[in-house]
Structures are given as structure tokens and as C-alpha cells.
Design a protein around this motif. Structure first.
Motif, short mmCIF file in Angstrom:
data_model
loop_
_atom_site.label_atom_id
_atom_site.label_comp_id
_atom_site.label_asym_id
_atom_site.label_seq_id
_atom_site.Cartn_x
_atom_site.Cartn_y
_atom_site.Cartn_z
N THR A 1 -17.35 -10.95 22.01
CA THR A 1 -16.23 -10.18 22.55
C THR A 1 -16.21 -8.77 21.97
O THR A 1 -16.02 -7.79 22.69
N ARG A 2 -16.43 -8.66 20.67
CA ARG A 2 -16.41 -7.35 20.00
C ARG A 2 -17.54 -6.44 20.49
O ARG A 2 -17.42 -5.22 20.44
N SER A 3 -18.64 -7.02 20.96
CA SER A 3 -19.76 -6.20 21.42
C SER A 3 -19.48 -5.51 22.75
O SER A 3 -20.14 -4.55 23.12
N VAL A 4 -18.47 -6.00 23.49
CA VAL A 4 -18.17 -5.45 24.82
C VAL A 4 -17.22 -4.26 24.67
O VAL A 4 -16.08 -4.41 24.23
N ALA A 5 -17.70 -3.09 25.06
CA ALA A 5 -16.88 -1.88 25.01
C ALA A 5 -16.25 -1.57 26.37
O ALA A 5 -15.21 -0.92 26.45
N TYR A 6 -16.91 -2.02 27.44
CA TYR A 6 -16.43 -1.76 28.80
C TYR A 6 -16.97 -2.86 29.69
O TYR A 6 -18.13 -3.25 29.56
N THR A 7 -16.13 -3.35 30.58
CA THR A 7 -16.58 -4.29 31.60
C THR A 7 -15.68 -4.16 32.82
O THR A 7 -14.47 -4.06 32.69
N GLN A 8 -16.32 -4.12 33.97
CA GLN A 8 -15.57 -3.99 35.22
C GLN A 8 -16.40 -4.58 36.35
O GLN A 8 -17.59 -4.30 36.47
N HIS A 9 -15.75 -5.39 37.18
CA HIS A 9 -16.41 -5.98 38.34
C HIS A 9 -16.15 -5.08 39.54
O HIS A 9 -15.03 -4.61 39.74
N HIS A 10 -17.19 -4.82 40.33
CA HIS A 10 -17.08 -3.90 41.47
C HIS A 10 -17.64 -4.53 42.74
O HIS A 10 -18.66 -5.20 42.71
N ARG A 11 -16.99 -4.25 43.86
CA ARG A 11 -17.55 -4.57 45.17
C ARG A 11 -18.62 -3.53 45.46
O ARG A 11 -18.50 -2.37 45.09
N LEU A 12 -19.66 -3.96 46.12
CA LEU A 12 -20.76 -3.07 46.50
C LEU A 12 -20.93 -3.14 48.01
O LEU A 12 -20.31 -4.00 48.66
N LEU B 1 -23.66 3.27 23.46
CA LEU B 1 -23.51 2.02 24.18
C LEU B 1 -24.75 1.73 25.01
O LEU B 1 -25.42 2.64 25.48
N THR B 2 -25.01 0.45 25.22
CA THR B 2 -26.08 0.01 26.12
C THR B 2 -25.41 -0.48 27.40
O THR B 2 -24.55 -1.35 27.35
N TRP B 3 -25.82 0.09 28.52
CA TRP B 3 -25.19 -0.21 29.81
C TRP B 3 -26.02 -1.22 30.59
O TRP B 3 -27.25 -1.12 30.63
N THR B 4 -25.32 -2.19 31.19
CA THR B 4 -25.99 -3.21 32.01
C THR B 4 -25.21 -3.44 33.29
O THR B 4 -24.01 -3.17 33.36
N VAL B 5 -25.93 -3.96 34.28
CA VAL B 5 -25.32 -4.43 35.53
C VAL B 5 -25.83 -5.83 35.78
O VAL B 5 -27.03 -6.09 35.70
N ARG B 6 -24.91 -6.72 36.05
CA ARG B 6 -25.24 -8.11 36.42
C ARG B 6 -24.70 -8.33 37.82
O ARG B 6 -23.49 -8.37 38.02
N TYR B 7 -25.60 -8.45 38.77
CA TYR B 7 -25.19 -8.65 40.17
C TYR B 7 -24.74 -10.08 40.39
O TYR B 7 -25.30 -11.02 39.81
N ALA C 1 -27.86 2.77 45.08
CA ALA C 1 -27.18 4.08 45.05
C ALA C 1 -25.73 3.93 44.59
O ALA C 1 -25.25 4.72 43.76
N GLU C 2 -25.04 2.92 45.09
CA GLU C 2 -23.64 2.73 44.69
C GLU C 2 -23.56 2.26 43.23
O GLU C 2 -22.67 2.69 42.50
N THR C 3 -24.49 1.44 42.82
CA THR C 3 -24.51 1.01 41.41
C THR C 3 -24.76 2.21 40.50
O THR C 3 -24.07 2.38 39.49
N ALA D 1 -22.60 5.80 36.47
CA ALA D 1 -22.39 7.19 36.04
C ALA D 1 -20.91 7.47 35.85
O ALA D 1 -20.51 8.12 34.87
N ALA D 2 -20.08 6.98 36.75
CA ALA D 2 -18.62 7.19 36.64
C ALA D 2 -18.07 6.47 35.41
O ALA D 2 -17.22 7.02 34.69
N ALA D 3 -18.52 5.27 35.16
CA ALA D 3 -18.05 4.52 33.99
C ALA D 3 -18.49 5.19 32.70
O ALA D 3 -17.71 5.29 31.75
N ARG D 4 -19.72 5.68 32.68
CA ARG D 4 -20.21 6.37 31.49
C ARG D 4 -19.39 7.64 31.22
O ARG D 4 -19.03 7.93 30.08
#
Length: 177
Positions: free
Chosen positions: A111-122, A140-146, A159-161, A166-169
Motif C-alpha cells: 500500500t505504501r508503495s502506491v503513490a497514485y492509482t486511477q482506473h480509466h475508460r479507454l 516514481l515508476t509508472w505502470t498501466v495494467r489493462y 494514444a489515449e493511454t 502524461a496528465a497523471a505525471r
């Protein structure tokens, strides 16, 4: 914690090859206690039997049933500009008859390792963007899990990802940098 509630020290034979500045936080014997190995939580990650360490940022899920700890590591699928695409690797389940503080430490550290998390529609499907803290690494290390069924290689999805990451960063960047 009283004197009689203290857990014995990790036996030297079960101590994993710790890195510099790495310290043991909690440990538990895995299996029925007949030599199935030991799980060791440190400030850097979770050591699994066989001397494999998963950094806290590499664990997508950790579930404690009261007897079993199941961890799901991230599997790197692709590297994109500024982030990694990850998927669930095979979950690993360990029976812990005397878990001590290990499940609590795993949950707290993941839990402490997570600085940002958000689920998005694509455009097709959806995905979770996450930024994780990596011990010993600045930033921070950024990841996307589809989500399952999302076409990760579709041009519109990529493109949307890219735009969403970029917006989250930008939204999480320190103001004084």
C-alpha cells in the motif's frame, strides 16, 4: 508487545541474501513447517522461498485469507515512453501456519508503495494507471495494467493511454521542480 509475545529471530540458515541497507521486518515459515521455505519481508521487498525477492512495487495484489498469503507479481508486457505496461503474473500462494506480522507488513508495504492509482475508460476497454515508489530510486515508476479484453496494441488505446499517463505525471509532479 509483551516479552512472551515476541517472535523468535529469523534463523541464520533461512536468512536471504539481503542487499546493502536491507533489513528484515517480518518473516514466516511457508507450508507445514517441514522445509517448504520461509517468506521474509524487508524494507526492499518480499523474499520468497528459493531466494527470489519481489520489490514492493512489483506486487500487484496481496491477499491474506487468515491461513494463506497469495501474492500476484507484475509481469512486464511492454515498455513505452515513460511507463511500463504490466499484467498479472501467476499468483503464488503460501500456507502460513504461524504468520506473525508478515501479512500486515506485506499489506502495509504494498500500500505504501502506491503513490497514485486511477482506473480509466479507454476508447476500447479500460486500464489502471499507477505510480509506485521503488526503494532506493528517486521519483516514481509508472505502470498501466489493462483490463482483460482491452486491446493493448490498438493505436487509439495507446494514444489515449499515453495522454492519460502524461496528465497523471503532470498532476503529481512536485511544484518546485
Amino acid at each position: 508487545m509483551g516479552l512472551f509475545n515476541r517472535r523468535p529471530k529469523l534463523p541464520a540458515a533461512d536468512r536471504p541474501p539481503l542487499g546493502p541497507d536491507e533489513r528484515v521486518l517480518a518473516w514466516a515459515a511457508a507450508g507445514d513447517g517441514t522445509g517448504n521455505g520461509v517468506l521474509v519481508a524487508t524494507n526492499r521487498g518480499l523474499w520468497l522461498p528459493g531466494d527470489e525477492r519481489l520489490g514492493w512495487h512489483e506486487l500487484l495484489k496481496a491477499v491474506w485469507s487468515g491461513r494463506e498469503l497469495t501474492v500476484t507479481p507484475a509481469e512486464n508486457v511492454a515498455e513505452r515512453d515513460g511507463y511500463l505496461v504490466v499484467a498479472d503474473a501467476d499468483p503464488k500462494t503460501y500456507l502460513l501456519l504461524d504468520p506473525g506480522d508478515l501479512p500486515h507488513q506485506v499489506r502495509a508495504r504494498v500500500t505504501r508503495s502506491v503513490a497514485y492509482t486511477q482506473h480509466h475508460r479507454l476508447p476500447t476497454g479500460a486500464g489502471r494507471i499507477a505510480a509506485r515508489r521503488v526503494p532506493g530510486v528517486d521519483g516514481l515508476t509508472w505502470t498501466v495494467r489493462y483490463d482483460p479484453g482491452t486491446p493493448a496494441d490498438d493505436a487509439e488505446v495507446v494514444a489515449e493511454t499515453d495522454r492519460l499517463v502524461a496528465a497523471a505525471r503532470a498532476a503529481t509532479a512536485p511544484a518546485d521542480v
